[in-house]
Design an enzyme around this catalytic site. Structure first.
Site, PDB file in Angstrom:
ATOM      1  N   ASP A  55       0.836  -1.205   0.000  1.00  0.00           N
ATOM      2  CA  ASP A  55       0.000   0.000   0.000  1.00  0.00           C
ATOM      3  C   ASP A  55       0.871   1.254   0.000  1.00  0.00           C
ATOM      4  OD1 ASP A  55      -1.786   2.038   0.381  1.00  0.00           O
ATOM      5  OD2 ASP A  55      -2.452   1.399   2.362  1.00  0.00           O
ATOM      6  N   GLU A 134      30.881  11.388   5.565  1.00  0.00           N
ATOM      7  CA  GLU A 134      31.421  11.260   6.924  1.00  0.00           C
ATOM      8  C   GLU A 134      30.309  11.662   7.895  1.00  0.00           C
ATOM      9  OE1 GLU A 134      34.717  13.937   6.939  1.00  0.00           O
ATOM     10  OE2 GLU A 134      36.030  12.593   5.812  1.00  0.00           O
ATOM     11  N   GLU A 136      28.240  12.049  11.274  1.00  0.00           N
ATOM     12  CA  GLU A 136      28.420  12.178  12.715  1.00  0.00           C
ATOM     13  C   GLU A 136      27.091  11.929  13.424  1.00  0.00           C
ATOM     14  OE1 GLU A 136      31.840  15.651  12.125  1.00  0.00           O
ATOM     15  OE2 GLU A 136      29.807  16.184  12.750  1.00  0.00           O
ATOM     16  N   GLU A 216      33.961  12.562  18.309  1.00  0.00           N
ATOM     17  CA  GLU A 216      33.932  13.861  17.650  1.00  0.00           C
ATOM     18  C   GLU A 216      34.043  15.003  18.669  1.00  0.00           C
ATOM     19  OE1 GLU A 216      34.032  15.940  15.288  1.00  0.00           O
ATOM     20  OE2 GLU A 216      34.480  14.545  13.667  1.00  0.00           O
ATOM     21  N   GLU A 224      31.926   9.603  15.126  1.00  0.00           N
ATOM     22  CA  GLU A 224      31.946   9.535  13.662  1.00  0.00           C
ATOM     23  C   GLU A 224      32.531   8.202  13.233  1.00  0.00           C
ATOM     24  OE1 GLU A 224      33.419  12.978  11.482  1.00  0.00           O
ATOM     25  OE2 GLU A 224      34.533  11.659  10.121  1.00  0.00           O
ATOM     26  N   HIS A 273      29.941  15.561   6.103  1.00  0.00           N
ATOM     27  CA  HIS A 273      30.765  16.046   5.001  1.00  0.00           C
ATOM     28  C   HIS A 273      30.779  14.991   3.909  1.00  0.00           C
ATOM     29  CE1 HIS A 273      33.000  17.948   8.636  1.00  0.00           C
ATOM     30  NE2 HIS A 273      31.934  18.644   8.323  1.00  0.00           N
ATOM     31  N   ARG A 343      38.745  24.471   6.720  1.00  0.00           N
ATOM     32  CA  ARG A 343      37.505  23.763   7.054  1.00  0.00           C
ATOM     33  C   ARG A 343      36.332  24.707   7.294  1.00  0.00           C
ATOM     34  NH1 ARG A 343      38.692  18.260   8.564  1.00  0.00           N
ATOM     35  NH2 ARG A 343      40.923  17.905   8.332  1.00  0.00           N
ATOM     36  N   GLU A 362      35.195  18.163  -1.084  1.00  0.00           N
ATOM     37  CA  GLU A 362      34.387  17.807   0.078  1.00  0.00           C
ATOM     38  C   GLU A 362      33.363  18.918   0.304  1.00  0.00           C
ATOM     39  OE1 GLU A 362      35.243  16.950   4.831  1.00  0.00           O
ATOM     40  OE2 GLU A 362      36.345  18.521   3.780  1.00  0.00           O
ATOM     41  N   ARG A 364      30.899  20.448   2.725  1.00  0.00           N
ATOM     42  CA  ARG A 364      30.838  20.363   4.179  1.00  0.00           C
ATOM     43  C   ARG A 364      29.475  20.757   4.754  1.00  0.00           C
ATOM     44  NH1 ARG A 364      35.443  19.638   6.782  1.00  0.00           N
ATOM     45  NH2 ARG A 364      34.839  20.839   8.625  1.00  0.00           N
TER      46      ARG A 364
END
Length: 474
Positions: A55, A134, A136, A216, A224, A273, A343, A362, A364
């Site tokens: 359904d 990655e 967390e 972390e 992580e 990330h 970062r 990457e 972030r």
């Protein structure tokens, strides 16, 4: 886990493992894994081609009640033996199809990701999209929450929480990471080593390669675990298995896991990330001799992602809570810029290795509350648009963005401040997602409507505890 597994291989595995139950799983529209089971005696090889009915009107964001019948078609290469069930159970991830036309369902998130992979091949940009998230999460010991017409609260607790240094624990041993200082102290400050290792070994037991795990930054059990990169649809499949294993391993130990981006105020939130690279003919298209070892193709891809990021965030950061993490400080990437090593930029080029195999960007901004099929697909489509239209990403920002003078900082584009803002961006800017029929208009419209009605407006209507602190005595 081999990606070449066939229906016959699954049947042989079931016989070898003495499977008693077959569990069919699929992803609903917002991003929750759903399932139903049948006895193994009722399962046959024909079901891989013919599917099973269910359904669809009971699934969030899917069919109307007058067109509810749908089919699940199990995918052989996704099979694994469930490490948590009391009775031997094999799990099969499924695609969703219309029982009348036989066509793949437009709002099936896995179908969208499959179409995205086919699209990048069809336009000749690449033949493989590698993704490495990655994710967390927090491991808590207790969670309570309630909201009704006259009251509302939440309460989370962790024996690791810095807020518990004064609690009588008979005895309190004190090793509780300070706020923003949970990265990387050894035990006993990191009390989660063994439970994370158990999670990792469970992932490996079902064929998910894991590269690392660690505590972390935040206090209160933030962790992580990093999976090895894989092709996009396979990685989205693995992300669902990842969450399943993390949550159920914690439950075995009387603990609870949340992938909410910001469950604690005034400490780091949980991001996801996402590393991405495009390959063709066994060569990494992002490897070159430009900035940070990137090719021109990679820079165009970054340009597309930064241009469309406000709209992409409607999928990569799809909750109202997501934007309590995307605030200045706490390492949050609120500035739409790119950089190597820095970062604080939304797009970072990792510099651990300059080899061709390792070159990638990457993103972030994303967080683990997202539906990975939709999030990865939206990122990929933005990057393709950048390549096709040769969108320049501008100059890299290698300074600490948070320390820029106000006049210079004002020139850097920012992420939306709310889910409403991201949804409005998606409403204005989604043509790049419609290419190749990857995201269809009904997907975009339904996503915006569902999120506004069930999340944004629902939160807007309810008083917040902090409003009482601010306004009760007015």
């Amino acid at each position: 886990m081999s990606t070449e597994r066939t229906a016959k291989d699954v049947m042989a595995l079931m016989e070898r493992e003495k499977v008693e139950i077959v569990d069919f799983r699929f992803m609903d529209f917002p991003g929750m894994w759903q399932h139903f089971s049948i006895p193994a005696t009722e399962f046959s090889e024909d079901m891989f081609a013919e599917g099973l009915g269910f359904d669809g009107s009971s699934i969030r964001g899917w069919q109307a009640i007058n067109e509810s019948d749908m089919l699940v078609k199990p995918v052989p290469e996704t099979a694994f033996i469930d490490p948590f069930t009391a009775h031997r159970t094999i799990v099969l991830t499924c695609n969703i199809c219309d029982p009348i036309t036989g066509e793949d369902y437009t709002r099936d998130p896995r179908n969208i990701a499959r179409k995205a992979e086919n699209y990048i091949k069809s336009v000749g940009v690449a033949d493989t999209v590698f993704v490495g998230p990655e994710a967390e999460f927090f491991i808590f010991d207790d969670v309570r929450f309630e909201q009704n017409e006259h009251s509302g609260f939440y309460f989370v607790d962790s024996t690791e929480g810095r807020w518990n240094t004064g609690r009588d624990e008979g005895p309190n041993l004190g090793y509780k990471p300070r706020y923003k200082e949970g990265y990387f102290p050894v035990a006993p400050s990191d009390s989660m080593q063994d439970i994370r290792s158990e999670m990792v070994l469970a992932m490996q037991s079902i064929g998910i390669p894991v590269e690392a795990h660690h505590h972390e930054v935040a206090t209160g059990g933030q962790c992580e675990i990093d999976m090895r990169f894989a092709p996009m649809v396979m990685m989205a499949d693995s992300m669902l298995k990842y969450k399943y294993i993390v949550k159920n391993t914690a439950r075995k130990h009387g603990k609870t896991v949340t992938f909410m981006p910001k469950p604690l105020w005034n400490d780091n939130g949980s991001g996801m990330h996402v590393h991405m690279s495009f390959w063709k003919g066994g060569k990494n298209l992002f490897y070159g001799d430009g900035y940070a070892g990137l090719s021109e193709t990679a820079l165009y891809a970054i340009g597309g992602l930064l241009k469309h990021a406000p709209a992409v965030l409607a999928f990569t950061n799809p909750t109202t809570n997501s934007y309590k993490r995307l605030v200045p400080g706490f390492e949050a990437p609120v500035n739409l810029a790119y950089s190597r090593r820095n970062r604080s930029a939304a797009v970072r080029i990792p510099m651990y290795s300059n080899s061709e195999k390792a070159k990638r960007f990457e993103f972030r901004c994303p967080d683990p509350s997202c539906n990975p099929y939709l999030a990865f697909s939206a990122m990929m489509m933005a990057a393709i648009d950048g390549i096709q239209n040769k969108i320049q990403p501008g100059e890299p920002l290698d300074k600490d963005i948070y320390d820029l003078p106000p006049q210079e900082a004002a020139k850097v584009e920012k992420t939306p401040g709310t889910l409403r803002g991201a949804l409005e961006s998606l409403e204005r800017d989604h043509d790049f997602l419609l290419k190749g029929d990857v995201f269809t208009p009904d997907v975009i419209e339904t996503w915006i409507d569902y999120k506004l009605t069930n999340e944004v407006l629902a939160l807007d209507l309810r008083p917040h505890p902090w409003e009482f602190a601010l306004y009760y005595d007015i």
